[in-house]
Scaffold this motif. Structure first.
Motif, PDB file in Angstrom:
ATOM      1  N   CYS A 220      37.911 -22.836  -5.164  1.00  0.00           N
ATOM      2  CA  CYS A 220      38.426 -22.469  -6.488  1.00  0.00           C
ATOM      3  C   CYS A 220      39.081 -21.099  -6.451  1.00  0.00           C
ATOM      4  O   CYS A 220      38.533 -20.151  -5.915  1.00  0.00           O
ATOM      5  N   THR A 221      40.273 -21.020  -7.035  1.00  0.00           N
ATOM      6  CA  THR A 221      40.966 -19.736  -7.099  1.00  0.00           C
ATOM      7  C   THR A 221      40.888 -19.125  -8.491  1.00  0.00           C
ATOM      8  O   THR A 221      41.384 -18.040  -8.733  1.00  0.00           O
ATOM      9  N   GLY A 222      40.305 -19.881  -9.427  1.00  0.00           N
ATOM     10  CA  GLY A 222      40.194 -19.360 -10.794  1.00  0.00           C
ATOM     11  C   GLY A 222      41.480 -19.483 -11.588  1.00  0.00           C
ATOM     12  O   GLY A 222      41.691 -18.763 -12.555  1.00  0.00           O
ATOM     13  N   CYS A 223      42.341 -20.424 -11.211  1.00  0.00           N
ATOM     14  CA  CYS A 223      43.632 -20.536 -11.877  1.00  0.00           C
ATOM     15  C   CYS A 223      43.535 -21.011 -13.319  1.00  0.00           C
ATOM     16  O   CYS A 223      44.415 -20.758 -14.129  1.00  0.00           O
TER      17      CYS A 223
ATOM     18  N   ILE B 144      43.592 -24.058 -14.617  1.00  0.00           N
ATOM     19  CA  ILE B 144      44.272 -25.291 -15.045  1.00  0.00           C
ATOM     20  C   ILE B 144      43.251 -26.266 -15.621  1.00  0.00           C
ATOM     21  O   ILE B 144      43.473 -26.887 -16.659  1.00  0.00           O
ATOM     22  N   CYS B 145      42.098 -26.319 -14.972  1.00  0.00           N
ATOM     23  CA  CYS B 145      41.045 -27.222 -15.445  1.00  0.00           C
ATOM     24  C   CYS B 145      40.629 -26.867 -16.865  1.00  0.00           C
ATOM     25  O   CYS B 145      40.446 -27.733 -17.716  1.00  0.00           O
TER      26      CYS B 145
ATOM     27  N   VAL C 116      34.697 -19.418 -12.682  1.00  0.00           N
ATOM     28  CA  VAL C 116      34.757 -20.632 -13.487  1.00  0.00           C
ATOM     29  C   VAL C 116      33.338 -21.154 -13.715  1.00  0.00           C
ATOM     30  O   VAL C 116      32.536 -21.209 -12.795  1.00  0.00           O
TER      31      VAL C 116
ATOM     32  N   CYS D 119      43.094 -30.387 -10.327  1.00  0.00           N
ATOM     33  CA  CYS D 119      42.842 -29.188  -9.539  1.00  0.00           C
ATOM     34  C   CYS D 119      43.639 -29.279  -8.245  1.00  0.00           C
ATOM     35  O   CYS D 119      43.380 -30.118  -7.384  1.00  0.00           O
TER      36      CYS D 119
ATOM     37  N   PHE E 117      43.617 -27.428  -5.830  1.00  0.00           N
ATOM     38  CA  PHE E 117      42.870 -26.970  -4.652  1.00  0.00           C
ATOM     39  C   PHE E 117      41.705 -27.885  -4.300  1.00  0.00           C
ATOM     40  O   PHE E 117      40.925 -27.586  -3.415  1.00  0.00           O
TER      41      PHE E 117
ATOM     42  N   ALA F 239      38.928 -28.397  -5.829  1.00  0.00           N
ATOM     43  CA  ALA F 239      37.654 -27.677  -5.891  1.00  0.00           C
ATOM     44  C   ALA F 239      36.591 -28.404  -6.695  1.00  0.00           C
ATOM     45  O   ALA F 239      35.440 -28.026  -6.678  1.00  0.00           O
ATOM     46  N   LEU F 240      36.991 -29.441  -7.421  1.00  0.00           N
ATOM     47  CA  LEU F 240      36.038 -30.099  -8.317  1.00  0.00           C
ATOM     48  C   LEU F 240      35.744 -31.509  -7.835  1.00  0.00           C
ATOM     49  O   LEU F 240      36.615 -32.183  -7.280  1.00  0.00           O
TER      50      LEU F 240
HETATM   51  S1  SF4 Z   1      42.000 -25.910 -11.267  1.00  0.00           S
HETATM   52 FE1  SF4 Z   1      40.808 -25.862  -9.394  1.00  0.00          FE
HETATM   53  S2  SF4 Z   1      41.347 -23.906  -8.484  1.00  0.00           S
HETATM   54 FE2  SF4 Z   1      42.032 -23.817 -10.541  1.00  0.00          FE
HETATM   55  S3  SF4 Z   1      40.331 -22.841 -11.590  1.00  0.00           S
HETATM   56 FE3  SF4 Z   1      40.016 -25.009 -11.795  1.00  0.00          FE
HETATM   57  S4  SF4 Z   1      38.725 -25.533 -10.102  1.00  0.00           S
HETATM   58 FE4  SF4 Z   1      39.516 -23.542  -9.665  1.00  0.00          FE
END
Ligand code: SF4
Ligand SMILES: Cc1cc2nc3c(=O)[nH]c(=O)nc-3n(C[C@H](O)[C@H](O)[C@H](O)COP(=O)(O)OP(=O)(O)OC[C@H]3O[C@@H](n4cnc5c(N)ncnc54)[C@H](O)[C@@H]3O)c2cc1C
Ligand code: SF4
Ligand code: SF4
Ligand code: SF4
Lengths: 809, 293
Positions: free
Chosen positions: B17-20, B22-23, B50, B67, B69, B71-72
């Protein structure tokens, strides 16, 4: 006609020797003849028997009588009889008055015939004084809309609906949730026969949906109710399901397409349902609903529904207006969730559940397919402990017994034992096992025979073993008096049945009362268990207090029968003994008053701004509380007018007032208690002169003031016991407030406190009434006429002022 | 969410997770919260954190599919299931990553280092499948087979591998298209928080003027920069296109509305989706935008 000269006939009854054995009837008749406006006075051995009645009818015709007084037994006994008699002779039945010389004279003063006769004379004199002022009254008739509204579609409401519909009445069944069925639809088996709950309720639900006379209004809320018996106007808000009921075929294809799941409340949140779904397969009506809180609006359901086009995301709430003649309330109960009681660990420990959750687990069609499993690991427990009275019979929580928990715990214990045999050990922690009613005790024995362990004791604490997630129950064994600890893999709490969530709202909208426990109040706990204080509104099932299924079904049918007594009539008769407001005197025209509105226990009065207040006749029960409270005397109670009562007061106190106790007794309790003293032949001194009012709430301050102005020795106001005995809900409280204030004034004015008294006497307390009479007479004698006269002299100017000022307004 | 009947879980891989955010933007339940990490004086900015609320989440899987990346991850009763994908209520991102292994020689192993997220694994095998380490130093390089493994689900498609090795075997198409602008006037001097948190090196860089500049060639338009930027309006991000599998879904339209510029969305709505869906969304457009297209 009203101003015509009264022509009164007095008819004295011997009642065999019951009256004539003590009272000198001849002397009484002679006396009656001397009273102004009395044209004839005659006696009869039994006035209530046919010849006696015939004599009255003849006399009315012969002497052109326009008022009739019968001096005989209590009006609670024969008033209706004689009203019919005079009506037969062409007289308005309300031009009749009774003088109670049996219960109030001959029966309670047998050893002092002279005094008893004197008292009887004055009782007749008071009756004649009132009779002269009586007015003819007409019974009102209102049309009846022969349709019924039933609020709440549980088993009680379903039973009522089917019965009324079968009788041929149109029924609207209002249900706030998506499906009718209530709690019963969520149960597994039912005690004591262990038949499958939905298998017996399901067909009834379907009958309801198919019945041509029943219209189900589900997923809808009650908004307002106006009107009165026979003529209620109801507003209902239908909530949008986002599915058009008429087009939904119940196929469930939308549900299959929907990606979203959320916890199913119907499953006690143990399982899930889709964002578009029905709560359970047997739902009635079988119409899908979208939960917009969860829906992500992907519109996959719209695609799945296809050509049927039953889904409509634009659906708006629908306003529905109905007219009905009666309303049945069957809103049932809710289940207490003990999250606020740390002793039980509910919601903190995975494996502590409520009995309702257990029902959903053991149910074959439930979320686990009938497997009783633990939330912590999905495993079947090998030891299950049922804990009784969680929240119930607890002075700090709900004082009452929830009634059906003992039986359903036994049921679930038996089901577990029969399902898993020796593989499961079952314990029931209880305070008392309550298994009355048919077949219940036998069921208890069955549980014992199956090896269920019964432990009599209250839980002190439940702890969780953090590793195994088993529960350690600490309790005190009430049989042995020892502390006890037991480990169980699953704990099931039999939690209290509590008033349903919207009960306060329903009570406000319908103006029906709730008891201290929050359940709806019946009109009379024994004789009118299905009626409410509002005519035309009835109760059934667990909304009035916890009830099991057989009891709820019986009540449903009972309430239907009660409602049918109204629905089957083209019109409904309304007693004319009601309140009437003289708009020219009402203060609300010029100032903000509305006191009567607040004091009426039935919400029968409306006072719009700058308009005179008005009484809805069909809602008025005729207690007269508003009459006594009105600051400008703008309200009159028919048949119990100020003038009539004041005439009785003056007649009673014309001679030797210092030696008398003037009593205002309410019809239902204190007057009935005084009657009982007579019927029981409890002898007491003949000092009382009683005036009957329907409710103690009618006793105006002025009546008491006037009594003392006339020189009364003592004044007694008799009422029904606080808090709940009043037959007009709260008339006794209104009287109490008023009299408490008056007593403070008297104290300042130097009136000996024992001279003014309020007493609560029930219809069963003849002994108490006689005792009060003896005590008051002793006090009266102790004070002595001289002291009383002196006090009265001192009081008189103030009383004159208080009364005159009020009259002038 | 633990129910007697079903167990649901949504796990977040903090390393990916980059903390973007979008989620967070698209979650229909507002179950995800993205919090800026407080800055410590003298240290580089850290990516936002997050947090997911189990209570609010309905385990629909929308966040997982979007996501970039990977990450989820949603699990239902232990199985990896994405309900919105199964029901075709939501598209999946298209990650067009092709590897032409015929072009690969043993020297390709270097490309591993090109991925800032460490997603490329190059391995060299003998014909009988034995893995060889240090292949470059080996004399006999014939007959060796080279395989390139890319953890595609976690790849945001920045194209850095392709940029750095234009002749290599890997070809990548971007998922998100758009534009990122830095407003010089508003961007404060000495701040390079965005640069600190950007997961793709080289997209943001400092020039002598002390300000941050953008090289959009490798920008993935994830938007984490916008979250950490302390100056309102200093950083402008627009997504104009998202490459995704085709669906007819209102939920996706709604997500698009949140992620992309309204203009871009209207275009997609009008061309790709059925008219009925467009109608149902119409009320959400500000009128000018509608006329604009
Ligand atoms: S979309 Fe993916 S990378 Fe971006 S904050 Fe959410 S979990 Fe992290
Ligand atoms: C765990 C458990 C096990 C039980 N097991 C048994 C058993 O084995 N045998 C047995 O005889 N009894 C059993 N009972 C008792 C049984 O559930 C009740 O007797 C029965 O449900 C009472 O029916 P009712 O119609 O009065 O109320 P409910 O079943 O509560 O139905 C009331 C209905 O009214 C609706 N409603 C409420 N408020 C409104 C409103 N404002 N507007 C519109 N609609 C409204 C509700 O949605 C509901 O549908 C059990 C109870 C529990 C808790
Ligand atoms: S629109 Fe809502 S109800 Fe319909 S399928 Fe999608 S999530 Fe389910
Ligand atoms: S207070 Fe009693 S008498 Fe007056 S309107 Fe209400 S019910 Fe009728
Ligand atoms: S699964 Fe759905 S509800 Fe849960 S966090 Fe992701 S987007 Fe939100």
């Amino acid at each position: 006609m009203m101003s015509e000269e009264p022509r009164v006939g007095v008819f004295v009854c011997h009642c065999g020797l019951n009256i004539a054995g003590v009272i000198d009837v001849k002397e009484l008749i002679e006396y009656a003849r001397t009273l102004p406006n009395v044209l004839v006075a005659m006696d009869n051995r039994y006035t209530c028997a046919d010849p006696g009645q015939e004599e009255i009818r003849k006399a009315i015709k012969e002497h052109d009588l326009n008022r009739v007084v019968v001096a005989a037994c209590s009006p609670r006994m024969h008033e209706p009889t004689f009203r019919r008699t005079v009506a037969d002779a062409g007289l308005n039945p309300y031009l009749f008055e009774m003088a109670n010389i049996r219960e109030f004279a001959s029966w309670c003063h047998p050893s002092t015939p002279k005094e008893a006769t004197d008292k009887a004379k004055e009782i007749v004199k008071m009756a004649v004084a009132k009779a002269k002022l009586l007015q003819r009254l007409e019974t009102m008739e209102v049309p009846v809309t022969n349709k019924a509204l039933i609020i709440g579609g549980g088993i009680a409401g379903i039973s009522s609906a089917l019965d009324l519909a079968d009788m041929g009445f149109k029924v609207y069944l209002l249900e706030k949730s998506e499906s009718i069925g209530g709690h019963m639809a969520a149960l597994d088996k039912t005690f004591p026969t262990l038949d499958c709950s939905i298998c017996i309720e399901g067909p009834k639900m379907v009958d309801v949906s198919r019945h041509p006379n029943i219209e189900i209004l589900s997923y809808a809320d009650l908004v307002s109710v106006k009107g009165f018996v026979g003529n209620f106007k109801v507003k209902i808000r239908g909530n949008p399901r986002y599915v058009i009921a008429a087009d939904c075929t119940g196929c469930g294809e939308c549900r299959d397409a929907c990606p979203i799941e959320f916890p199913n409340e119907w499953d006690e949140n143990l399982g899930v349902r889709k964002a578009i779904s029905v709560p359970f397969d047997q739902a009635v009506p079988l119409v899908y609903t979208i939960n917009r809180d969860y829906c992500i609006e992907c519109f996959k359901c719209v695609d799945a529904c296809g050509a049927r086009q039953a889904i409509n995301f634009e659906q708006e709430p629908e306003d529905i207006e109905l007219e009905v003649g009666t309303i049945l309330v069957s809103t049932g109960f809710d289940i207490y969730k003990p999250t606020d009681d740390s002793r039980y660990g509910y919601s903190r420990f995975d494996n502590v559940i409520t009995a309702m959750e257990f029902e959903r687990l053991i149910l074959a069609a439930g979320p686990t397919g009938g497997k009783v499993v633990r939330a912590s690991d999905g495993e079947k427990p090998h030891s299950v402990a049922f804990i009784q009275c969680v929240g119930s019979r607890d002075v700090n929580k709900y004082e009452y017994c929830s009634g059906f928990c003992c039986m359903y715990a036994l049921k679930n214990a038996v089901l577990l034992k029969e399902k898993y045999r020796d593989d499961v050990e079952v314990y029931i922690f209880y305070m008392d096992m309550r298994t009355h009613f048919k077949g219940y005790e036998e069921f208890y024995r069955r549980a014992r025979e199956l090896g269920v362990n019964f432990i009599r004791g209250r839980i002190s604490q439940i702890n969780e073993d953090p590793k195994t997630k088993n529960l350690l129950i600490r309790a005190e064994d009430m049989m042995l008096g020892d502390p006890l600890e037991l480990e169980a893999e699953l704990v099931v709490l039999s939690t209290a049945a509590i008033p349903s969530k919207g009960a306060d709202e329903v009570s406000r909208i319908l103006s029906i009362t709730r008891g201290a426990d929050g359940f709806f109040m019946e009109s009379h706990p024994k004789l009118k268990p299905l009626d409410t204080s509002v005519d035309g509104i009835f109760l059934a099932g667990a909304c009035q207090g916890p009830k099991d299924i057989p009891y709820s079904v019986s009540q449903g049918s009972g309430a239907a029968a009660r409602a049918a007594t109204i629905l089957s009539q083209p019109t409904w008769k309304i007693e004319p003994i009601i309140a009437d407001i003289d708009s020219s005197k009402c203060r609300n025209v010029n100032a903000k008053c509305g006191i009567c509105v607040k004091k009426c226990p039935y919400g029968a009065i409306k006072a719009l701004e700058n308009k005179a207040a008005s009484v809805t006749a069909a809602m008025c029960h005729g207690c007269g509380t508003c009459v006594a409270e009105c600051p400008t005397d703008a309200i009159t109670q028919m048949h119990f007018t100020d003038a009539q009562i004041l005439a009785q007061v003056r007649a009673a106190l014309e001679e030797n007032p210092e030696g008398k106790i003037l009593g205002f007794l309410c019809n239902w309790c204190s007057y009935a208690g005084a009657d009982l003293a007579g019927t029981s032949r409890f002898e007491y001194p003949p000092t009382m002169r009683a005036i009957r009012v329907m409710c103690s709430g009618r006793v105006d301050r002025d009546f008491v003031l006037e009594a003392f102005r006339q020189g009364a020795g003592m004044v007694l106001v008799g009422a029904c016991h606080l808090p709940y005995d009043c037959h007009y809900i709260s008339g006794n409280y209104k009287m109490k407030d008023r009299m408490d204030a008056l007593a403070r004034i008297f104290e300042k004015l130097g009136l000996s406190p024992e001279r003014f008294r309020v007493e609560y006497v029930s219809a069963a307390e003849g002994v108490k009434f006689a005792a009060i009479m003896r005590e008051m007479t002793e006090q009266l004698e102790a004070l002595g006429p001289e002291k009383i006269k002196a006090e009265n002299e001192k009081l008189r100017p103030t009383l004159d002022k208080m009364l005159s000022r009020k009259r002038k307004k | 969410m633990v129910l007697h009947a079903k167990r649901y879980s949504l796990t977040l891989d903090k390393n990916k997770c980059t903390g973007c955010g979008i989620c967070m933007e698209i979650c229909p339940r507002e179950a995800i919260e993205v919090t800026k990490t407080p800055k410590i004086e003298g240290e580089a900015a850290k990516p936002p954190t997050v947090a997911i609320s189990e209570e609010k989440c309905t385990y629909c899987g929308m966040c997982e599919t979007l996501c970039a990346f990977g990450a989820l991850s949603i699990k239902i009763n232990g199985e990896h299931i994405i309900p919105v994908v199964n029901s075709e209520s939501f598209p999946q991102l298209i990650r067009e990553i092709t590897v032409d292994e015929t072009k690969c020689g043993v020297e390709c192993a270097e490309i591993e280092d090109a991925c800032p997220l460490d997603l490329i694994k190059v391995s060299v095998h003998t014909p009988d499948g034995k893995e060889i380490t240090g292949a470059n130093s080996r004399l006999n390089k014939e007959n060796l087979e080279v395989t390139v493994n890319i953890d595609k689900d976690s790849c945001p498609c920045c194209q850095l591998c392709e940029t750095k090795f234009p002749d290599s075997a890997i070809r990548v198409e971007k998922i998100f298209h758009g534009n990122l602008r830095i407003n010089r006037e508003k961007c404060p001097e000495d701040c390079h928080d965005c640069l600190d948190v950007c997961p793709i090196p080289g997209v943001l860089y400092l020039l002598d003027d002390g300000k941050v500049h953008v090289n959009e060639l490798n920008c993935i338009y994830c938007g984490v920069c916008r979250i950490v930027c302390p100056e309102e309006g200093a950083l402008e991000l627009n997504r104009t296109r998202i490459r995704h599998t085709e669906v007819r879904s209102g939920a996706w339209n709604k997500a698009l509305e949140k992620l992309a510029s309204t203009k871009a969305m209207t275009k997609e709505l009008k061309t790709k989706s059925g008219k009925r869906l467009y109608e149902s969304m119409k009320s959400r457009f500000p009128p000018e935008v509608e006329n604009d297209v």
